[in-house]
Scaffold this motif. Structure first.
Motif, PDB file in Angstrom:
ATOM      1  N   ILE A  66       0.812  -1.008  -0.222  1.00 13.57           N
ATOM      2  CA  ILE A  66      -0.465   0.148   0.147  1.00 13.57           C
ATOM      3  C   ILE A  66       0.628   1.323  -0.238  1.00 13.57           C
ATOM      4  O   ILE A  66       0.505   2.310  -0.798  1.00 13.57           O
ATOM      5  CB  ILE A  66      -0.795  -0.276   1.007  1.00 13.57           C
ATOM      6  CG1 ILE A  66      -2.142  -1.136   1.040  1.00 13.57           C
ATOM      7  CG2 ILE A  66      -1.359   1.379   1.128  1.00 13.57           C
ATOM      8  CD1 ILE A  66      -2.866  -1.494   2.330  1.00 13.57           C
ATOM      9  N   ASP A  67       2.138   1.379   0.883  1.00 11.76           N
ATOM     10  CA  ASP A  67       2.449   2.474   0.976  1.00 11.76           C
ATOM     11  C   ASP A  67       3.068   2.752  -0.656  1.00 11.76           C
ATOM     12  O   ASP A  67       3.369   4.206  -0.691  1.00 11.76           O
ATOM     13  CB  ASP A  67       4.071   2.154   1.614  1.00 11.76           C
ATOM     14  CG  ASP A  67       3.589   2.218   2.718  1.00 11.76           C
ATOM     15  OD1 ASP A  67       2.121   2.876   2.969  1.00 11.76           O
ATOM     16  OD2 ASP A  67       3.897   1.799   4.047  1.00 11.76           O
ATOM     17  N   HIS A  68       3.761   1.586  -1.338  1.00 13.35           N
ATOM     18  CA  HIS A  68       4.366   1.670  -1.924  1.00 13.35           C
ATOM     19  C   HIS A  68       3.624   2.817  -3.743  1.00 13.35           C
ATOM     20  O   HIS A  68       3.523   3.476  -4.412  1.00 13.35           O
ATOM     21  CB  HIS A  68       5.045  -0.110  -3.067  1.00 13.35           C
ATOM     22  CG  HIS A  68       5.475   0.810  -4.301  1.00 13.35           C
ATOM     23  ND1 HIS A  68       6.761   0.848  -4.658  1.00 13.35           N
ATOM     24  CD2 HIS A  68       5.099   0.077  -5.377  1.00 13.35           C
ATOM     25  CE1 HIS A  68       7.104   1.358  -5.862  1.00 13.35           C
ATOM     26  NE2 HIS A  68       5.950  -0.100  -6.655  1.00 13.35           N
ATOM     27  N   VAL A  69       1.947   1.849  -3.593  1.00 11.07           N
ATOM     28  CA  VAL A  69       1.400   2.395  -4.600  1.00 11.07           C
ATOM     29  C   VAL A  69       0.867   3.978  -3.937  1.00 11.07           C
ATOM     30  O   VAL A  69       0.602   4.714  -4.945  1.00 11.07           O
ATOM     31  CB  VAL A  69       0.079   0.801  -4.515  1.00 11.07           C
ATOM     32  CG1 VAL A  69      -1.462   1.751  -4.980  1.00 11.07           C
ATOM     33  CG2 VAL A  69       0.183  -0.405  -4.777  1.00 11.07           C
ATOM     34  N   ARG A  70       0.701   4.139  -2.732  1.00  9.95           N
ATOM     35  CA  ARG A  70       0.536   5.822  -2.123  1.00  9.95           C
ATOM     36  C   ARG A  70       1.460   6.444  -2.956  1.00  9.95           C
ATOM     37  O   ARG A  70       1.482   7.277  -3.951  1.00  9.95           O
ATOM     38  CB  ARG A  70      -0.263   5.393  -1.065  1.00  9.95           C
ATOM     39  CG  ARG A  70      -0.900   5.098  -0.315  1.00  9.95           C
ATOM     40  CD  ARG A  70      -1.003   5.272   0.623  1.00  9.95           C
ATOM     41  NE  ARG A  70      -2.296   5.133   1.476  1.00  9.95           N
ATOM     42  CZ  ARG A  70      -2.610   4.665   2.960  1.00  9.95           C
ATOM     43  NH1 ARG A  70      -1.353   4.601   3.659  1.00  9.95           N
ATOM     44  NH2 ARG A  70      -3.673   3.988   3.321  1.00  9.95           N
ATOM     45  N   ARG A  71       2.760   6.415  -2.790  1.00  6.03           N
ATOM     46  CA  ARG A  71       3.872   6.841  -3.544  1.00  6.03           C
ATOM     47  C   ARG A  71       3.964   7.139  -4.846  1.00  6.03           C
ATOM     48  O   ARG A  71       4.349   7.762  -5.557  1.00  6.03           O
ATOM     49  CB  ARG A  71       4.862   6.049  -3.324  1.00  6.03           C
ATOM     50  CG  ARG A  71       5.940   6.730  -2.170  1.00  6.03           C
ATOM     51  CD  ARG A  71       6.756   6.246  -1.880  1.00  6.03           C
ATOM     52  NE  ARG A  71       7.006   5.235  -0.008  1.00  6.03           N
ATOM     53  CZ  ARG A  71       7.553   3.515  -0.477  1.00  6.03           C
ATOM     54  NH1 ARG A  71       8.020   3.312  -1.886  1.00  6.03           N
ATOM     55  NH2 ARG A  71       7.254   2.888   0.776  1.00  6.03           N
ATOM     56  N   LEU A  72       3.387   5.986  -5.497  1.00  2.00           N
ATOM     57  CA  LEU A  72       3.489   5.885  -6.893  1.00  2.00           C
ATOM     58  C   LEU A  72       2.406   6.532  -7.370  1.00  2.00           C
ATOM     59  O   LEU A  72       2.310   7.622  -8.680  1.00  2.00           O
ATOM     60  CB  LEU A  72       2.850   4.389  -7.726  1.00  2.00           C
ATOM     61  CG  LEU A  72       3.696   3.672  -8.292  1.00  2.00           C
ATOM     62  CD1 LEU A  72       3.336   2.030  -8.740  1.00  2.00           C
ATOM     63  CD2 LEU A  72       4.791   3.825  -9.083  1.00  2.00           C
ATOM     64  N   ALA A  73       1.189   7.143  -6.513  1.00  2.00           N
ATOM     65  CA  ALA A  73      -0.093   7.686  -6.916  1.00  2.00           C
ATOM     66  C   ALA A  73       0.098   8.972  -7.149  1.00  2.00           C
ATOM     67  O   ALA A  73      -0.348   9.538  -7.502  1.00  2.00           O
ATOM     68  CB  ALA A  73      -1.231   8.164  -6.208  1.00  2.00           C
ATOM     69  N   LYS A  74       1.288   9.640  -6.206  1.00  2.00           N
ATOM     70  CA  LYS A  74       1.855  10.957  -5.711  1.00  2.00           C
ATOM     71  C   LYS A  74       2.609  11.880  -6.850  1.00  2.00           C
ATOM     72  O   LYS A  74       2.822  12.625  -7.068  1.00  2.00           O
ATOM     73  CB  LYS A  74       2.169  11.029  -4.463  1.00  2.00           C
ATOM     74  CG  LYS A  74       1.285  11.171  -3.039  1.00  2.00           C
ATOM     75  CD  LYS A  74       1.762  11.276  -2.223  1.00  2.00           C
ATOM     76  CE  LYS A  74       1.069  10.896  -0.166  1.00  2.00           C
ATOM     77  NZ  LYS A  74       1.283  12.045   0.133  1.00  2.00           N
TER      78      LYS A  74
END
Length: 150
Positions: A66-74
């Motif tokens: 989830i942290d990785h996905v959030r970083r990608l989304a930002k």
């Protein structure tokens, strides 16, 4: 203790991470990071029963994903090729999403830019698909209201 957890749960945890990411190499990275965190927290894990250690591993792997996905989304990736109209549309959507709360923004970007469906997003974030759909509807309503006012 970590060796025992590794031998018992590595393959199982890898399958779980592949189901989340749909990418074997990235799933292996998640599992590696999970076990590195397990090493860092070995004193805590040694006091827990095996079943709770398993839960800890799964939750940690899911949080890393989830942290990785959030970083990608930002992050906005720079275009490698000449920009197309579709690329400009993606940038515009990402810019519009800055007006959304973080939880809605993340779901919105994953749904509409990365193509995940509500069931997959629900599994990633540990919420029911109906909650995902409700948050997406709320995000669309916020964006509509914001852009109708401006």
């Amino acid at each position: 203790m970590i060796k025992l957890l590794y031998s018992r749960f590595y393959n199982e945890l890898l399958r779980f991470c592949v189901s989340l990411s749909h990418d074997v190499a990235f799933a292996e990275d998640i599992v590696q990071e999970t076990y590195l965190r397990a090493l860092a927290n070995a004193d805590i894990l040694s006091e827990l029963p095996e079943a709770k250690c398993r839960v800890w591993l799964y939750r940690t792997a899911k949080n890393i994903f989830i942290d990785h996905v959030r970083r990608l989304a930002k992050s906005i990736e720079p275009a490698q090729e000449p920009a197309s109209e579709d690329d400009y549309s993606k940038v515009m959507v990402q810019m519009m999403c800055c007006h959304l709360p973080e939880n809605e923004r993340t779901l919105f970007l994953l749904r509409y830019l990365h193509g995940y469906n509500s069931t997959e997003l629900g599994e990633m974030f540990g919420i029911p698909p109906s909650t995902v759909r409700a948050r997406l509807a709320s995000a669309r309503a916020r964006l509509k209201k914001y852009f109708n006012e401006n």
